[in-house]
Design an enzyme around this catalytic site. Sequence first.
Site, mmCIF file in Angstrom:
data_model
loop_
_atom_site.group_PDB
_atom_site.id
_atom_site.type_symbol
_atom_site.label_atom_id
_atom_site.label_comp_id
_atom_site.label_asym_id
_atom_site.label_seq_id
_atom_site.Cartn_x
_atom_site.Cartn_y
_atom_site.Cartn_z
ATOM 1 N N ARG A 1 38.974 -4.827 -25.797
ATOM 2 C CA ARG A 1 39.275 -3.409 -25.596
ATOM 3 C C ARG A 1 40.778 -3.257 -25.355
ATOM 4 O O ARG A 1 41.299 -3.694 -24.319
ATOM 5 C CB ARG A 1 38.490 -2.886 -24.386
ATOM 6 C CG ARG A 1 38.628 -1.394 -24.173
ATOM 7 C CD ARG A 1 37.895 -0.647 -25.250
ATOM 8 N NE ARG A 1 37.806 0.784 -24.991
ATOM 9 C CZ ARG A 1 37.364 1.653 -25.889
ATOM 10 N NH1 ARG A 1 36.979 1.235 -27.080
ATOM 11 N NH2 ARG A 1 37.301 2.933 -25.607
ATOM 12 N N GLY B 1 33.353 1.049 -19.515
ATOM 13 C CA GLY B 1 33.636 2.474 -19.683
ATOM 14 C C GLY B 1 32.411 3.225 -20.176
ATOM 15 O O GLY B 1 31.280 2.893 -19.800
ATOM 16 N N CYS C 1 2.623 -16.660 -0.254
ATOM 17 C CA CYS C 1 2.858 -16.421 -1.695
ATOM 18 C C CYS C 1 4.237 -15.811 -1.884
ATOM 19 O O CYS C 1 4.973 -16.173 -2.814
ATOM 20 C CB CYS C 1 1.830 -15.449 -2.268
ATOM 21 S SG CYS C 1 0.129 -15.919 -1.993
ATOM 22 N N ILE D 1 2.189 -2.170 -8.216
ATOM 23 C CA ILE D 1 1.665 -3.507 -8.501
ATOM 24 C C ILE D 1 2.057 -3.949 -9.916
ATOM 25 O O ILE D 1 1.586 -3.377 -10.921
ATOM 26 C CB ILE D 1 0.126 -3.535 -8.313
ATOM 27 C CG1 ILE D 1 -0.231 -3.037 -6.902
ATOM 28 C CG2 ILE D 1 -0.414 -4.940 -8.564
ATOM 29 C CD1 ILE D 1 0.463 -3.761 -5.745
ATOM 30 N N THR D 2 2.915 -4.972 -9.984
ATOM 31 C CA THR D 2 3.368 -5.515 -11.274
ATOM 32 C C THR D 2 2.180 -6.097 -12.040
ATOM 33 O O THR D 2 1.333 -6.772 -11.440
ATOM 34 C CB THR D 2 4.427 -6.615 -11.032
ATOM 35 O OG1 THR D 2 5.474 -6.056 -10.250
ATOM 36 C CG2 THR D 2 4.989 -7.152 -12.337
ATOM 37 N N GLU E 1 9.521 -7.510 -2.945
ATOM 38 C CA GLU E 1 9.507 -8.829 -2.285
ATOM 39 C C GLU E 1 10.373 -8.811 -1.033
ATOM 40 O O GLU E 1 11.093 -9.775 -0.751
ATOM 41 C CB GLU E 1 10.018 -9.904 -3.250
ATOM 42 C CG GLU E 1 9.187 -10.017 -4.491
ATOM 43 C CD GLU E 1 8.053 -10.992 -4.337
ATOM 44 O OE1 GLU E 1 7.987 -11.690 -3.317
ATOM 45 O OE2 GLU E 1 7.222 -11.030 -5.245
ATOM 46 N N GLU F 1 0.843 -1.196 0.000
ATOM 47 C CA GLU F 1 0.000 0.000 0.000
ATOM 48 C C GLU F 1 0.881 1.250 0.000
ATOM 49 O O GLU F 1 2.070 1.173 0.346
ATOM 50 C CB GLU F 1 -0.938 -0.047 1.209
ATOM 51 C CG GLU F 1 -1.792 -1.304 1.153
ATOM 52 C CD GLU F 1 -2.969 -1.326 2.110
ATOM 53 O OE1 GLU F 1 -2.989 -0.507 3.052
ATOM 54 O OE2 GLU F 1 -3.858 -2.157 1.892
HETATM 55 C C1 LIG Z 1 8.940 -2.363 -9.656
HETATM 56 C C2 LIG Z 1 8.196 -2.828 -8.444
HETATM 57 C C3 LIG Z 1 7.249 -3.823 -8.553
HETATM 58 C C4 LIG Z 1 6.523 -4.233 -7.434
HETATM 59 N N1 LIG Z 1 5.527 -5.187 -7.570
HETATM 60 C C5 LIG Z 1 4.705 -5.439 -6.510
HETATM 61 C C6 LIG Z 1 3.555 -6.300 -6.656
HETATM 62 O O1 LIG Z 1 3.318 -6.865 -7.745
HETATM 63 N N2 LIG Z 1 2.716 -6.462 -5.606
HETATM 64 C C7 LIG Z 1 2.945 -5.866 -4.401
HETATM 65 O O2 LIG Z 1 2.131 -6.034 -3.486
HETATM 66 N N3 LIG Z 1 4.032 -5.056 -4.214
HETATM 67 C C8 LIG Z 1 4.898 -4.826 -5.241
HETATM 68 N N4 LIG Z 1 5.987 -3.991 -5.076
HETATM 69 C C9 LIG Z 1 6.160 -3.293 -3.802
HETATM 70 C C10 LIG Z 1 7.378 -3.728 -3.021
HETATM 71 O O3 LIG Z 1 7.193 -4.996 -2.465
HETATM 72 C C11 LIG Z 1 7.649 -2.637 -1.984
HETATM 73 O O4 LIG Z 1 8.185 -1.529 -2.688
HETATM 74 C C12 LIG Z 1 8.600 -3.072 -0.894
HETATM 75 O O5 LIG Z 1 7.987 -4.009 -0.051
HETATM 76 C C13 LIG Z 1 9.049 -1.877 -0.029
HETATM 77 O O6 LIG Z 1 7.970 -1.126 0.368
HETATM 78 P P1 LIG Z 1 8.013 0.466 0.179
HETATM 79 O O7 LIG Z 1 8.383 0.740 -1.232
HETATM 80 O O8 LIG Z 1 6.724 1.009 0.659
HETATM 81 O O9 LIG Z 1 9.211 0.932 1.086
HETATM 82 P P2 LIG Z 1 9.182 1.103 2.764
HETATM 83 O O10 LIG Z 1 8.518 -0.087 3.300
HETATM 84 O O11 LIG Z 1 8.522 2.434 2.968
HETATM 85 O O12 LIG Z 1 10.674 1.128 3.059
HETATM 86 C C14 LIG Z 1 11.488 2.316 2.969
HETATM 87 C C15 LIG Z 1 12.860 2.016 3.528
HETATM 88 O O13 LIG Z 1 12.759 1.685 4.926
HETATM 89 C C16 LIG Z 1 13.498 0.504 5.198
HETATM 90 N N5 LIG Z 1 12.919 -0.178 6.350
HETATM 91 C C17 LIG Z 1 11.680 -0.698 6.460
HETATM 92 N N6 LIG Z 1 11.506 -1.245 7.671
HETATM 93 C C18 LIG Z 1 12.657 -1.055 8.363
HETATM 94 C C19 LIG Z 1 13.096 -1.394 9.655
HETATM 95 N N7 LIG Z 1 12.319 -2.021 10.533
HETATM 96 N N8 LIG Z 1 14.345 -1.045 10.019
HETATM 97 C C20 LIG Z 1 15.157 -0.389 9.149
HETATM 98 N N9 LIG Z 1 14.796 -0.045 7.906
HETATM 99 C C21 LIG Z 1 13.563 -0.387 7.521
HETATM 100 C C22 LIG Z 1 13.393 -0.294 3.909
HETATM 101 O O14 LIG Z 1 14.416 -1.281 3.837
HETATM 102 C C23 LIG Z 1 13.552 0.805 2.874
HETATM 103 O O15 LIG Z 1 14.907 1.074 2.683
HETATM 104 C C24 LIG Z 1 6.772 -3.631 -6.183
HETATM 105 C C25 LIG Z 1 7.773 -2.646 -6.088
HETATM 106 C C26 LIG Z 1 8.478 -2.243 -7.186
HETATM 107 C C27 LIG Z 1 9.524 -1.181 -7.032
#
Ligand SMILES: Cc1cc2nc3c(=O)[nH]c(=O)nc-3n(C[C@H](O)[C@H](O)[C@H](O)COP(=O)(O)OP(=O)(O)OC[C@H]3O[C@@H](n4cnc5c(N)ncnc54)[C@H](O)[C@@H]3O)c2cc1C
Length: 395
Positions: A280, A351, A250, A175-176, A375, A145
């Site tokens: 090169r 390079g 999942c 969401i992919t 993931e 979310e």
């Molecule tokens: C291209 C792409 C495709 C995706 N596809 C899907 C999909 O098909 N379905 C789906 O449901 N999701 C999907 N995702 C979402 C993905 O799983 C999330 O982006 C990921 O779980 C991280 O969540 P966030 O982006 O909200 O980052 P946040 O959860 O907001 O994290 C921000 C930062 O905080 C760090 N952090 C979090 N918790 C802690 C902690 N306790 N201590 C220290 N650091 C912490 C994280 O490591 C990160 O560096 C996709 C993401 C991308 C980029």
Amino acid sequence: MNTQPKTVTTLDPYDLYDVRSLLSDEERMVQDTVARFTDERVLPVIGECFDQGRFPHELVPEIANLGLLGPTLPTEYGGAGMNAVSYGLICQELERGDSGIRSFVSVQSSLCMYPIYAYGSAEQKREWLPDMAQGKVIGCFGLTEPHGGSDPANMKTHAKKDGGDWVINGAKMWITNGNLARIAIVWAQTEDGIQGFIVPTDTPGFTAQEIQRKFSLRASVTSALFLDNVRVPDSARLPNVRGLKGPLGCLTQARYGITWGPIGAAIACMRDAVEYAKTRILFDRPIAATQAVQLKLADMARRITQAQLMSLQLGRLKDAGRMQPTQVSLAKWNNVRMAIDIAREARDILGGAGITTEYSPIRHMLNLESVITYEGTETVHQLVVGREVTGINAF
Ligand SMILES: Cc1cc2nc3c(=O)[nH]c(=O)nc-3n(C[C@H](O)[C@H](O)[C@H](O)COP(=O)(O)OP(=O)(O)OC[C@H]3O[C@@H](n4cnc5c(N)ncnc54)[C@H](O)[C@@H]3O)c2cc1C
């Protein structure tokens, strides 16, 4: 007199420990088939797809015909009944082409077909799985979310019972396949905990909006989903799971495949770097003859070998029914980090030529920025391993 020792190489530089000899004939056949598909169908188009920000949709029927959608599911549901190691090899060979193609297959197979198979009713399995295996129905998986993906327990999307129906409200992010999908597996809070719903994407109140301006996974569709009073019958609910263990189950399947995928990306990058370094000529010799470049290439071989052995053992544990989520976390962390580091080193060896998509490293490098985040971010997986080692939850 030439004092240079004669160059002799007898090993496969991309499989120094002959890990392939540990595979069964069937596993080798799966690998070869997907490798051919990647060489002949993915590699000729993928640079352009990445440049244009286009998912090569036209490849889906071929991917389906090769049995790569839901390959581990039983044949009665359109699967190919393959083992986990074969599934891993599929991911590896597809990601040697591009992480976006592998992501498409991971989402369809592990995040959409798997929950219907593992948590769905007999009717749901019959209705959706064969068409999904044939690529006629594409799925997406809505867990993350907008307010934060690393803490899925804090889910705001909710489903309320209304007579025999459920009414779902909320939003999902990143969401992919979102804009490709005919069904979305949507996870929502209910009075009885988190539950999963199979939501046809043409249901009134459901919208998918493609995320633009991505610099990563450009050959993959990524979307935001909005659910505004989306009404589905109770028959759309996955009846056989409650709570966070549903989506996490999942994710374990998908993450397992993701441990293999980056090995393919790393091999592609290393191959480009080796070929380039051999031709090169700088300071009157190929840069491959310098110790600095050899150190980098040797380190790539070392890390790829480690990752190959790790994923293969993980696959054998999975096939024996003994794989634990912490083991998946360790391999996802190790192997994606390995691949992103190799992609960056390979880009450097090329390079200036390394900054265009004419060569694969920068494309893989940018893709892997998503793979290291989705993931479960690298940090999340490190914390999972840390919790196992110490017995203390540091999240
Ligand atoms: C291209 C792409 C495709 C995706 N596809 C899907 C999909 O098909 N379905 C789906 O449901 N999701 C999907 N995702 C979402 C993905 O799983 C999330 O982006 C990921 O779980 C991280 O969540 P966030 O982006 O909200 O980052 P946040 O959860 O907001 O994290 C921000 C930062 O905080 C760090 N952090 C979090 N918790 C802690 C902690 N306790 N201590 C220290 N650091 C912490 C994280 O490591 C990160 O560096 C996709 C993401 C991308 C980029």
